[in-house]
Design a protein around this motif. Structure first.
Motif, PDB file in Angstrom:
ATOM      1  N   THR A  10       0.870  -1.170   0.000  1.00  0.00           N
ATOM      2  CA  THR A  10       0.000   0.000   0.000  1.00  0.00           C
ATOM      3  C   THR A  10       0.909   1.222   0.000  1.00  0.00           C
ATOM      4  N   ALA A  11       0.699   2.137  -0.933  1.00  0.00           N
ATOM      5  CA  ALA A  11       1.505   3.358  -1.011  1.00  0.00           C
ATOM      6  C   ALA A  11       0.700   4.523  -0.439  1.00  0.00           C
ATOM      7  N   THR A  70      -3.133  17.072   0.687  1.00  0.00           N
ATOM      8  CA  THR A  70      -3.927  17.690   1.743  1.00  0.00           C
ATOM      9  C   THR A  70      -4.515  16.578   2.597  1.00  0.00           C
ATOM     10  N   ALA A  71      -4.300  16.670   3.892  1.00  0.00           N
ATOM     11  CA  ALA A  71      -4.773  15.624   4.795  1.00  0.00           C
ATOM     12  C   ALA A  71      -6.294  15.524   4.761  1.00  0.00           C
ATOM     13  N   PRO A  72      -6.839  14.310   4.790  1.00  0.00           N
ATOM     14  CA  PRO A  72      -8.284  14.129   4.864  1.00  0.00           C
ATOM     15  C   PRO A  72      -8.841  14.765   6.143  1.00  0.00           C
ATOM     16  N   PRO A  80     -12.020  14.530   1.305  1.00  0.00           N
ATOM     17  CA  PRO A  80     -12.387  13.134   1.541  1.00  0.00           C
ATOM     18  C   PRO A  80     -11.181  12.224   1.764  1.00  0.00           C
ATOM     19  N   MET A  81     -11.462  11.156   2.475  1.00  0.00           N
ATOM     20  CA  MET A  81     -10.478  10.119   2.703  1.00  0.00           C
ATOM     21  C   MET A  81     -10.314   9.355   1.395  1.00  0.00           C
ATOM     22  N   GLN A  82      -9.086   9.216   0.916  1.00  0.00           N
ATOM     23  CA  GLN A  82      -8.843   8.492  -0.332  1.00  0.00           C
ATOM     24  C   GLN A  82      -8.659   7.000  -0.094  1.00  0.00           C
ATOM     25  N   MET A  83      -8.240   6.643   1.083  1.00  0.00           N
ATOM     26  CA  MET A  83      -8.060   5.235   1.460  1.00  0.00           C
ATOM     27  C   MET A  83      -7.875   5.199   2.958  1.00  0.00           C
ATOM     28  N   HIS A  84      -8.014   4.013   3.543  1.00  0.00           N
ATOM     29  CA  HIS A  84      -7.618   3.828   4.928  1.00  0.00           C
ATOM     30  C   HIS A  84      -7.256   2.373   5.148  1.00  0.00           C
ATOM     31  N   PRO A 127       0.429  10.597  11.349  1.00  0.00           N
ATOM     32  CA  PRO A 127       0.979  11.951  11.402  1.00  0.00           C
ATOM     33  C   PRO A 127       0.725  12.801  10.149  1.00  0.00           C
ATOM     34  N   ALA A 128       0.445  12.173   9.009  1.00  0.00           N
ATOM     35  CA  ALA A 128       0.132  12.922   7.784  1.00  0.00           C
ATOM     36  C   ALA A 128      -1.364  13.173   7.647  1.00  0.00           C
ATOM     37  N   GLY A 129      -2.165  12.660   8.586  1.00  0.00           N
ATOM     38  CA  GLY A 129      -3.608  12.899   8.570  1.00  0.00           C
ATOM     39  C   GLY A 129      -4.433  11.790   7.963  1.00  0.00           C
ATOM     40  N   HIS A 130      -3.811  10.692   7.502  1.00  0.00           N
ATOM     41  CA  HIS A 130      -4.561   9.587   6.910  1.00  0.00           C
ATOM     42  C   HIS A 130      -5.247   8.777   8.011  1.00  0.00           C
ATOM     43  N   PRO A 131      -6.580   8.628   7.958  1.00  0.00           N
ATOM     44  CA  PRO A 131      -7.268   7.821   8.956  1.00  0.00           C
ATOM     45  C   PRO A 131      -6.925   6.333   8.832  1.00  0.00           C
ATOM     46  N   PHE A 132      -6.881   5.675   9.979  1.00  0.00           N
ATOM     47  CA  PHE A 132      -6.765   4.219  10.017  1.00  0.00           C
ATOM     48  C   PHE A 132      -7.530   3.723  11.228  1.00  0.00           C
ATOM     49  N   CYS A 133      -7.935   2.464  11.185  1.00  0.00           N
ATOM     50  CA  CYS A 133      -8.718   1.885  12.283  1.00  0.00           C
ATOM     51  C   CYS A 133      -7.902   0.855  13.027  1.00  0.00           C
ATOM     52  N   LEU A 134      -8.087   0.828  14.340  1.00  0.00           N
ATOM     53  CA  LEU A 134      -7.615  -0.246  15.205  1.00  0.00           C
ATOM     54  C   LEU A 134      -8.854  -0.934  15.714  1.00  0.00           C
ATOM     55  N   LEU A 135      -8.946  -2.250  15.523  1.00  0.00           N
ATOM     56  CA  LEU A 135     -10.143  -2.967  15.921  1.00  0.00           C
ATOM     57  C   LEU A 135      -9.809  -4.323  16.507  1.00  0.00           C
ATOM     58  N   VAL A 136     -10.771  -4.837  17.295  1.00  0.00           N
ATOM     59  CA  VAL A 136     -10.612  -6.177  17.882  1.00  0.00           C
ATOM     60  C   VAL A 136     -11.267  -7.162  16.948  1.00  0.00           C
TER      61      VAL A 136
END
Length: 136
Positions: A10-11, A70-72, A80-84, A127-136
């Motif tokens: 993933t880039a 530009t950070a989401p 908008p978020m382009q990926m996560h 730190p660049a503003g890209h959202p990501f999820c942490l999940l169980v």
């Protein structure tokens, strides 16, 4: 030979290529491809494409320098978020531990859904503003 393409990595675009690579390197326990290691001789770090590998040498994440990024603004759609990416952990204790680690490494909490017993998660921004999820 497979009938399907294989995902290589993933880039992720970032103004600070090395900074974001360091975040994912430490957060996910990855390491640099040999030619992508930061300079140790005092020369400027001019990296504009950094590949991070797992312990088996597989590419996982690549960070590329992109000045016009530009950070989401998730959850707003203004930018908008382009990926996560989603990262799974086995327990609620691990969820808390990894959220804290991510924040110490420069992530920020965007959304807390730990009150949902059958699907607890955190949405964080790297730190660049890209959202990501942490999940169980």
């Amino acid at each position: 030979m497979s009938d399907y393409p294989v995902l290589v990595h993933t880039a992720i675009d970032a103004h600070d290529c090395r900074g974001l690579a360091e975040f994912y390197r430490e957060f996910l326990g990855l390491h640099y491809r040999d030619r992508d290691k930061p300079p140790t001789d005092g020369s400027p770090d001019e990296a504009d494409w950094i590949v991070l590998l797992d312990d088996n040498g597989n590419r996982v994440v690549t960070v590329q320098k992109k000045e016009g990024t530009t950070a989401p603004t998730w959850p707003s759609e203004a930018v908008p978020m382009q990926m996560h990416m989603d990262f799974a952990v086995p327990t609620l204790e691990d969820l808390e531990r990894h959220r804290e680690r991510a924040e110490k490494l420069g992530a920020r909490l965007l959304y807390d859904r730990t009150h949902v017993r059958d699907a607890p998660l955190y949405v964080l921004a790297d730190p660049a503003g890209h959202p990501f999820c942490l999940l169980v």
